[in-house]
Design an enzyme around this catalytic site. Structure first.
Site, PDB file in Angstrom:
ATOM      1  N   HIS A 118     -10.393   1.494   0.464  1.00 61.80           N
ATOM      2  CA  HIS A 118     -10.257   0.301   1.305  1.00 61.80           C
ATOM      3  C   HIS A 118     -11.476   0.097   2.201  1.00 61.80           C
ATOM      4  O   HIS A 118     -11.346  -0.312   3.361  1.00 61.80           O
ATOM      5  CB  HIS A 118      -8.993   0.423   2.159  1.00 61.80           C
ATOM      6  CG  HIS A 118      -8.359  -0.885   2.509  1.00 61.80           C
ATOM      7  ND1 HIS A 118      -8.895  -1.739   3.431  1.00 61.80           N
ATOM      8  CD2 HIS A 118      -7.226  -1.482   2.064  1.00 61.80           C
ATOM      9  CE1 HIS A 118      -8.114  -2.803   3.562  1.00 61.80           C
ATOM     10  NE2 HIS A 118      -7.098  -2.681   2.728  1.00 61.80           N
ATOM     11  N   HIS A 123       0.816  -1.221   0.000  1.00 61.33           N
ATOM     12  CA  HIS A 123       0.000   0.000   0.000  1.00 61.33           C
ATOM     13  C   HIS A 123       0.849   1.272   0.000  1.00 61.33           C
ATOM     14  O   HIS A 123       0.484   2.270   0.615  1.00 61.33           O
ATOM     15  CB  HIS A 123      -0.970  -0.002   1.166  1.00 61.33           C
ATOM     16  CG  HIS A 123      -2.015  -1.078   1.085  1.00 61.33           C
ATOM     17  ND1 HIS A 123      -2.541  -1.527  -0.114  1.00 61.33           N
ATOM     18  CD2 HIS A 123      -2.644  -1.801   2.056  1.00 61.33           C
ATOM     19  CE1 HIS A 123      -3.437  -2.463   0.119  1.00 61.33           C
ATOM     20  NE2 HIS A 123      -3.518  -2.661   1.415  1.00 61.33           N
ATOM     21  N   GLU A 147     -11.672  -4.124  -3.490  1.00 64.05           N
ATOM     22  CA  GLU A 147     -10.834  -2.973  -3.813  1.00 64.05           C
ATOM     23  C   GLU A 147     -10.498  -2.971  -5.305  1.00 64.05           C
ATOM     24  O   GLU A 147      -9.584  -3.662  -5.756  1.00 64.05           O
ATOM     25  CB  GLU A 147      -9.544  -3.021  -2.980  1.00 64.05           C
ATOM     26  CG  GLU A 147      -9.792  -3.079  -1.487  1.00 64.05           C
ATOM     27  CD  GLU A 147      -8.604  -3.635  -0.728  1.00 64.05           C
ATOM     28  OE1 GLU A 147      -7.457  -3.199  -1.018  1.00 64.05           O
ATOM     29  OE2 GLU A 147      -8.798  -4.510   0.138  1.00 64.05           O
TER      30      GLU A 147
END
Length: 372
Positions: free
Chosen positions: A199, A124, A336
């Site tokens: 998210h 991420h 996602e």
């Protein structure tokens, strides 16, 4: 005060009842930055809520088959809880969602070294994550929708990625239907890679409901990314046929978690990159999720080529939602929409390279209805 005045003008510009945009203080970060909460209400009574911290989606209240509205986005009770958490609840993720193997990639003959975690990879984007930043916001209302545009400027070298990146994320609630959209737009002043996502965790029975046993998933994905022991893609995109990842016909994810499978791990869980069977860049419905208990249906459409499907495998009861319920394993799911993890190191994957003069654009919509 200026932001609140602007909201008042939007609300009173001919829209009946409580339809409009409401802004409330949501506290201050530990660094002293003020954070506001925005609540959008459309003509049908659906609401959408988000906060400036992480441009985080915190609620979406939608009707069940009896017209009763509940929030279907898993949330936390206050700003300190969001600041403490590492689960990135409903936040915008960047600069790169997912894993990058070896915490490095090569672009135009130059190796870019990123920030490795304990396993030697980047997840991420690495710290400091976009979910822990206060974004700049501009509210808007037009004939068909209302919402807010969030802007974040990520300087050259931020998270060790090259290029000054300007990322804009729009939350848009449609006035006449129970649908919201997340729209992304970005530019850079140097070659870089980009893979943003949201998210959010959902439970269509209502945030705080136990498990997803009443959910049925139909996902228009015919391939998945094969990964190594660190869940980094190997470069192979395998057929979902004959695997627990085949949701081309409606099926229960919870039921499949009860059947041992090496693909789901131990303890079992879905945390897989699914590749859609649709033309590149086309906005198309890629998933339909039905909750048989409430009758709520969520249709997800996106321009993205894939999504990370995750069934909250790591939830452990240590975080409590606004409902007062501690979130346990499988109490929600994330979908996602994004490009594939490790794409900068996988030339066969759809590219995530963004260059000066180009504009990155992406749209994902969530449309809600009911089914008897």
């Amino acid at each position: 005060m200026r932001a609140l005045l602007a909201v008042t003008l939007l609300v009173t510009a001919g829209h009946a009842g409580s339809t409009g945009i409401a802004v409330q203080p949501y506290g201050s970060t530990t660094a002293g930055a003020a954070v506001e909460k925005v609540t959008l209400t459309n003509d049908r009574g659906m609401t959408l809520g988000f906060i400036d911290y992480g441009a985080t989606l915190i609620s979406a209240t939608v009707a069940d088959r009896n017209g009763q509205r509940r929030n279907v986005v898993l949330d936390l009770p206050d700003l300190p809880a969001y600041q403490r958490s590492t689960r990135k609840w409903g936040a915008i993720i960047g600069r790169y969602a997912g894993r990058i193997g070896g915490a490095r990639y090569t672009l135009d003959g130059k190796t870019v070294a990123l920030q490795p975690n304990a396993r030697g990879l980047t997840i991420h984007g690495g710290p400091p994550g976009y979910e822990h930043r206060v974004w700049q916001r501009r509210d808007f209302a037009d004939r068909t929708s209302l919402g807010a545009v969030y802007t974040l400027v990520s300087p050259d070298g931020d998270q060790a990625f090259p290029g000054k990146l300007t990322l804009r994320v729009t939350y848009r609630l449609l006035r006449g239907s129970d649908e919201f959209r997340i729209e992304y737009e970005a530019v850079t002043d140097a070659p870089t890679v980009l893979n943003p996502t949201n998210h959010a965790y959902f439970n269509l029975a209502g945030a705080g409901s136990r498990g997803i046993g009443t959910h049925r998933f139909r996902i228009a994905a015919d391939r998945y990314a094969v990964t190594d022991d660190n869940r980094v893609p190997t470069g192979e995109l395998a057929d979902v046929r004959g695997t627990p990842l085949d949701f081309r016909q409606p099926a229960s994810a919870a039921a499949r978690l009860k059947t041992p499978s090496p693909l789901l791990g131990d303890p079992p869980g879905f945390d897989h990159s699914l590749v859609f069977a649709k033309p590149a860049g086309k906005l198309a419905v890629v998933a339909v999720v039905d909750d048989t208990a409430s009758g709520r249906r969520m249709e997800i459409a996106t321009t993205e080529p894939s999504a990370q499907f995750y069934t909250a495998n790591a939830f452990d009861g240590k975080e409590v939602g606004t409902s007062g319920t501690a979130y346990q394993r499988y109490d929600g799911f994330a979908f996602e929409t994004q490009h594939l993890p490790d794409s900068p190191n996988q030339p066969a994957f759809p590219t995530t390279v963004l260059r000066p003069g180009e504009v990155f654009r992406s749209v994902t919509s969530f449309r809600f209805s009911t089914k008897r």
